[in-house]
Design an enzyme around this catalytic site. Structure first.
Site: not given
Ligand code: CNA
Length: 241
Positions: A25, A36, A104, A106-107, A122, A130, A151, A232
């Site tokens: 994310a 999250f 991970q 979903i966007d 994910h 459906c 559906c 990042i």
């Molecule tokens: P997470 O647990 O929310 O962790 C995100 C991590 O990213 C944290 O450790 C932050 O410190 C770090 N972070 C935030 N912004 C930045 C940045 N600009 N640069 C570098 N690091 C940063 O999210 P994970 O992906 O680890 O957890 C997995 C879940 C979150 C999955 O099931 C996803 O589907 C789910 N999710 C997805 C989205 C999306 O699709 N954009 C959004 C929110 C959650």
């Protein structure tokens, strides 16, 4: 800014044509999608249930109305664009240096940036089907409609995402393991590495160039060969193709 760390990462990228990226994310926060677990992430907002409960299979089946209220209010964000991290990864793939993006998220933002080999662990909110007969539906129907979309067969239409309590797609997992276990450079970024089984993928990496680019600390920091605690998008904007 950790210029020394970024220089080392850049050197690794220049020297390799077998890079794999594994992200979460945090890759999309600079596009305006909250993650999250950061302070302003979804877990710190007020909602009647914790997000991981609303985003679970049993909750979806029990209370699809409330699921869809959350889905449309929190998961669907209008007008988002890929950021510098998504775009640089797409450029590295086009240049023949990056083999796969394992995400991970979903966007759909990696594909929007032009990445081709994207392994969505994910799923994606840009697809729907459906839950009874599995007929595919346009995502607009669930993301922008009202109430619980159904559906013709009477089943509830659901997003093509992996809810908590559901297994990951085995073919996608196997392909991710395949790519990561053969990668020369593995860049892991924007993920708290707290969500399993996805986070466990790191263990399949067998090389000596594991870079972790994340704002916050992760349980794998001591396991990595290089750790950069920076945004990042900022980091990737300094990586040459
Ligand atoms: P997470 O647990 O929310 O962790 C995100 C991590 O990213 C944290 O450790 C932050 O410190 C770090 N972070 C935030 N912004 C930045 C940045 N600009 N640069 C570098 N690091 C940063 O999210 P994970 O992906 O680890 O957890 C997995 C879940 C979150 C999955 O099931 C996803 O589907 C789910 N999710 C997805 C989205 C999306 O699709 N954009 C959004 C929110 C959650």
């Amino acid at each position: 800014m950790d210029l020394e760390g970024i220089k080392k990462l850049n050197d690794w990228v220049q020297e390799s044509d077998n890079i794999v990226f594994f992200g979460g994310a945090g890759v999309s926060t600079e596009s305006g999608i909250p993650d999250f677990r950061s302070v302003d992430g979804l877990y710190n907002q007020k909602w009647a249930w914790p997000p991981e409960e609303i985003l679970s299979r049993s909750f979806f089946e029990r209370n699809p109305e409330e699921y869809y209220r959350f889905h449309r209010e929190k998961l669907v964000i209008e007008g988002v664009e890929p950021n510098r991290a998504h775009r640089k990864l797409a450029e590295l793939e086009a240049a023949g240096k990056l083999r796969a993006v394992v995400t991970q998220n979903i966007d759909g933002l990696h594909q929007a940036a032009g990445s081709k080999n994207v392994l969505e662990l994910h799923g994606s909110i840009l697809r729907a089907y459906c839950s009874r007969c599995r007929k595919p539906y346009p995502a607009d129907l669930i993301n922008h409609g009202t109430g619980v979309p159904r559906c013709g067969c009477g089943g509830v239409i659901r997003p093509d995402i992996v809810l908590y309590e559901e297994p990951l797609d085995q073919d996608i997992m196997e392909e991710a393991v395949h790519c990561i276990s053969r990668a020369e450079v593995l860049i892991v970024g924007g993920t708290s590495l707290n969500v399993y089984p996805a986070a466990g993928l790191i263990r399949y990496y067998r090389g000596h160039r594991l870079a972790l680019v994340n704002l916050g600390a992760t349980p794998y920091d001591s396991y990595a060969d290089l750790v950069i605690h920076e945004k990042i998008g900022e980091v990737f904007s300094r990586i040459a193709v």
